[in-house]
Each structure stands twice: as C-alpha cells, then as structure tokens.
Design a protein around this motif. Structure first.
Motif, PDB file in Angstrom:
ATOM      1  N   LYS A   1     -33.471  20.203  50.473  1.00  0.00           N
ATOM      2  CA  LYS A   1     -34.613  20.510  49.874  1.00  0.00           C
ATOM      3  C   LYS A   1     -34.517  20.170  48.261  1.00  0.00           C
ATOM      4  O   LYS A   1     -33.839  20.562  47.853  1.00  0.00           O
ATOM      5  CB  LYS A   1     -36.735  20.047  49.598  1.00  0.00           C
ATOM      6  N   TYR A   2     -35.034  18.929  47.061  1.00  0.00           N
ATOM      7  CA  TYR A   2     -35.482  19.418  46.239  1.00  0.00           C
ATOM      8  C   TYR A   2     -36.203  20.175  45.635  1.00  0.00           C
ATOM      9  O   TYR A   2     -35.597  21.060  44.363  1.00  0.00           O
ATOM     10  CB  TYR A   2     -35.108  18.228  45.300  1.00  0.00           C
ATOM     11  N   TYR A   3     -37.055  19.809  45.877  1.00  0.00           N
ATOM     12  CA  TYR A   3     -38.199  20.858  45.505  1.00  0.00           C
ATOM     13  C   TYR A   3     -38.756  21.880  46.484  1.00  0.00           C
ATOM     14  O   TYR A   3     -38.733  21.472  47.405  1.00  0.00           O
ATOM     15  CB  TYR A   3     -39.719  20.059  43.951  1.00  0.00           C
ATOM     16  N   GLY A   4     -39.896  22.342  45.869  1.00  0.00           N
ATOM     17  CA  GLY A   4     -41.204  22.806  47.545  1.00  0.00           C
ATOM     18  C   GLY A   4     -41.169  22.321  47.775  1.00  0.00           C
ATOM     19  O   GLY A   4     -41.173  20.301  47.670  1.00  0.00           O
TER      20      GLY A   4
ATOM     21  N   GLY B   1     -38.177   9.958  44.269  1.00  0.00           N
ATOM     22  CA  GLY B   1     -37.006   9.134  44.246  1.00  0.00           C
ATOM     23  C   GLY B   1     -36.080   9.325  45.123  1.00  0.00           C
ATOM     24  O   GLY B   1     -36.137  10.389  46.644  1.00  0.00           O
ATOM     25  N   THR B   2     -34.798   9.200  45.176  1.00  0.00           N
ATOM     26  CA  THR B   2     -33.440   9.669  45.492  1.00  0.00           C
ATOM     27  C   THR B   2     -33.632  10.843  46.570  1.00  0.00           C
ATOM     28  O   THR B   2     -33.822  11.701  46.821  1.00  0.00           O
ATOM     29  CB  THR B   2     -32.547   9.286  45.059  1.00  0.00           C
ATOM     30  N   ALA B   3     -33.536  12.420  45.582  1.00  0.00           N
ATOM     31  CA  ALA B   3     -33.556  13.530  45.533  1.00  0.00           C
ATOM     32  C   ALA B   3     -35.206  13.922  46.086  1.00  0.00           C
ATOM     33  O   ALA B   3     -34.282  14.718  46.722  1.00  0.00           O
ATOM     34  CB  ALA B   3     -32.999  13.959  44.552  1.00  0.00           C
ATOM     35  N   VAL B   4     -36.067  13.666  46.199  1.00  0.00           N
ATOM     36  CA  VAL B   4     -37.423  13.862  46.053  1.00  0.00           C
ATOM     37  C   VAL B   4     -38.022  13.229  47.177  1.00  0.00           C
ATOM     38  O   VAL B   4     -38.275  13.692  48.005  1.00  0.00           O
ATOM     39  CB  VAL B   4     -38.121  14.341  45.221  1.00  0.00           C
ATOM     40  N   THR B   5     -36.906  12.735  47.991  1.00  0.00           N
ATOM     41  CA  THR B   5     -37.854  11.695  48.700  1.00  0.00           C
ATOM     42  C   THR B   5     -39.503  10.903  48.204  1.00  0.00           C
ATOM     43  O   THR B   5     -39.438   9.966  46.658  1.00  0.00           O
ATOM     44  CB  THR B   5     -38.060  11.504  50.086  1.00  0.00           C
ATOM     45  N   VAL B   6     -40.613  11.838  48.525  1.00  0.00           N
ATOM     46  CA  VAL B   6     -41.989  11.540  48.545  1.00  0.00           C
ATOM     47  C   VAL B   6     -41.793  12.705  48.400  1.00  0.00           C
ATOM     48  O   VAL B   6     -42.514  13.710  48.905  1.00  0.00           O
ATOM     49  CB  VAL B   6     -42.698  10.979  49.263  1.00  0.00           C
TER      50      VAL B   6
END
Ligand code: COI
Length: 354
Positions: A163-166, A294-299
């Motif tokens: 994951k990028y964020y929580g 975004g690519t890193a977070v998806t949705v």
C-alpha cells in the motif's frame, strides 16, 4: 543486451511482510545511456550505485522525467504488466517537454521484459502485492552551463509494494501554493513538479492532512489534482473529475477509471470543477464520495476535505463508486476479471541468462 546477474540476491533476506513504499528494490536494473546523439545499447546490471560527478547536469537544473507503472502476478504465476504502452508514450511526452531525447520503443519494451523476467520473483502473487516499476531519464553530461544536456541516462528500477497510504486520507484545499501553471510542465511527469510540491505538502502534513488539493494557479478557484493523484467527486450520481489541461497530469489510472465507470453505467463528466461547487454540493448533501486515483494508490477514498477552517467529512456509503471501480481495476490488473480492454500484457517468463 548485456546482462550481468547479481551474485548476491537480496530476495531471501527481504521482509515481504513489511514493505514501506519505495524503499525496497529488486535485484536488477536496466541502464541505457544517450551520447553522440544516440541511445546506446541497454544493459542489465545488479541494482546498485551509479557513479556521477558533481558537475552532472541533473543536479543543477533538474532535467529529469519519470514514470510509475505496475505489474501484478496472477494465480498462474504469470507477471501481468498494466498499460505499459501508455506509460511509454507518457514518458516520451514528458521527455519532449523537458528537451530530453525520446526513448526508442525497443529499448523501453525489451529492457522491461528482460528486467521483469529476471526479477519476477520480486512480484508476489499474494493479494495486495504488486511490483512498482520506475523508469526515469536524467541529464547526465558533466556541465553546469544552463542548457539542455548532451548526454542522458535512462534507468528502470522496480520495487515490491503493497500500500501507498492507509485505507483513506484527509486532504486540505491549497489556496496559496501552486502545483502547475498554464504553459508550464504540469502535464509532464517532471521530477521538479514533485520537488516543488514537498514544501506545501509538509505544511499540510504538520496540520494532520496526508495531501493537499491543488487549485488553479490564477484564481485558486478550480480544482486540479490532489497530491500526486487525480481527484474525483461523486455529486448526486454523477462522477466528476477535472478535465485534462497542460497543468494536470493525464493519469493512466484516471483514464482507466473513466472507461470502467462509463462501462459500469456511471455518468462521467470531465470538466472544470470549482471549489464552490464542491462546497455547495457538500452543504446540500449531494457530495456523496470523493476519491483519488494514481498508479501508486490505485483508487483511494478521501474521508474529508478541509477548506479554510471548515472540514467537510464524507461518510462512507453503500454501493460506493470508489469501491466498485477499485475492485474492477484491481480485478483486471491481477487477471481475475477478464480484460476486455487489452490493458494487461504478460511479461515473458524467466529465460535462462548467463
Ligand atoms: C504514481 O502514482 O505512480 C505516482 O506518480 C506517485 C509517485 C510519485 C509515488
């Protein structure tokens, strides 16, 4: 292509249960240099330091562009790369704006294939894992004259990620600082766009927000992006996202979500969105969802938007568009849902390399 395999793989000593985003790198990297007006033969090397003199141009003028893309492993153990043709096109679009010579398609695609074949074990099959792929190009001539470089280096590195964020974030509307302006480089994935965002983002972080919402540079009235993501508003049952312009990055996830939403029967509008429209929609109870892509977070759902001193909290709803679109997108990326769009491409499997 010359391939030098590592003799000291970090695969077995890497803690895949704890992967901070972007800090763990796979065993190999692709490197290709540009000099005398030509891209030279690419090479694969063990991931490691690259020697550069202090006079290297990128350190002084920031002439650098990059991409972010992802690969996923399906339940047959095959590596699926998501929309790599779009990342390739966008890298070259960014390169042109930064006066960097475009990468030939075979250097990018063959290099990526070889790299993924070699490091496919870094792409884990378990749910939630992906391999983040970071191609980048920077000015590598040794020269401090303020001019476009005569030499460049193209590199691809990869990172196993989760994951990028929580699971959701809180954001604040930025009315002073600007991410990008008309005629600038906002549409390009230029390294300097990110450098300039860190100071305002740090201030937002200190106030408890994960990201800012960037507004237009002239009036700070219209919403552009959120942090490193494109942003979406569900107002009533319509899904609205700012239309692309030269100050907004054309996200590949954004483009995929437009298609998936339309094909799910959702009415999508790509147009200017003002801060006051969002505030009014919140007040009337019509602002049902906000999310970033975004690519890193998806949705990723956005839990609250703070505008000046007012926090607008968005409660989770049933039949969320964000959740539906995330499931569809991730299902296609992982090879669990049939890819009718031809977005995923299988990376060639391991070849015995010496
Ligand atoms: C991406 O989603 O790939 C991004 O651009 C975020 C990145 C800067 C980590």
């Amino acid at each position: 292509m010359k391939i030098t395999k590592t003799t000291n793989s970090r695969l077995k000593t890497t803690d895949f249960a704890s992967l901070p985003f972007g800090r763990v790198f796979s065993d190999h990297m692709l490197v290709c240099n540009y000099k005398e007006d030509n891209w030279q033969e690419a090479e694969i090397l063990p991931y490691g330091p690259i020697a550069m003199n202090p006079g290297t141009q990128v350190f002084h003028y920031g002439q650098a562009v990059f991409e972010g893309m992802k690969a996923f492993k399906n339940d047959k153990g095959e590596v699926l790369v998501f929309r790599k043709d779009e990342n390739f096109k966008r890298l070259n679009k960014s390169a042109v704006r930064l006066s960097i010579p475009e990468i030939p398609e075979d250097v990018f695609m063959n290099g990526l294939d070889e790299l993924l074949a070699l490091d496919s074990d870094w792409c884990k099959e378990e749910e939630g894992y992906s391999l983040y792929i970071r191609p980048f190009i920077f000015a590598s001539a040794e020269c401090v004259k303020a001019s476009a470089s005569t030499e460049y280096t193209f590199i691809i590195i990869t990172c196993p990620t989760t994951k990028y964020y929580g699971s959701s974030i809180n954001v604040v509307i930025e009315e002073h600082f600007t991410r990008a302006t008309k005629g600038g480089v906002g549409f390009a994935k230029a390294a300097g766009n990110y450098a300039a965002s860190f100071y305002p983002t740090k201030q937002a972080n200190a106030n408890g927000f994960q990201q800012v919402i960037w507004t237009d540079s002239i009036e700070h009235k219209y919403i552009e992006e959120s942090g490193t993501m494109n942003i979406w508003f569900r107002i009533g049952d319509k899904l609205i996202t700012p239309e692309l312009s030269d100050s907004i990055l054309g996200g590949i996830t954004r483009d995929s979500v437009v298609t998936l939403a339309k094909d799910s029967g959702i009415q999508v509008e790509q147009r200017r969105v003002s801060v006051s429209e969002v505030v009014e929609a919140y007040k009337s109870g019509e602002l049902k969802e906000v999310f970033g892509t975004g690519t890193a977070v998806t949705v990723i759902p956005i839990d609250s938007i703070t505008f000046r001193d007012n926090k607008m909290s968005i409660s989770t709803i049933e039949n969320s568009y964000a959740m539906l679109l995330k499931q569809k997108l991730q299902g296609i990326q992982k090879g669990k849902i049939e890819d009718i769009y031809g977005w995923t491409v299988k990376a060639p499997s391991k070849t015995p390399v010496s």
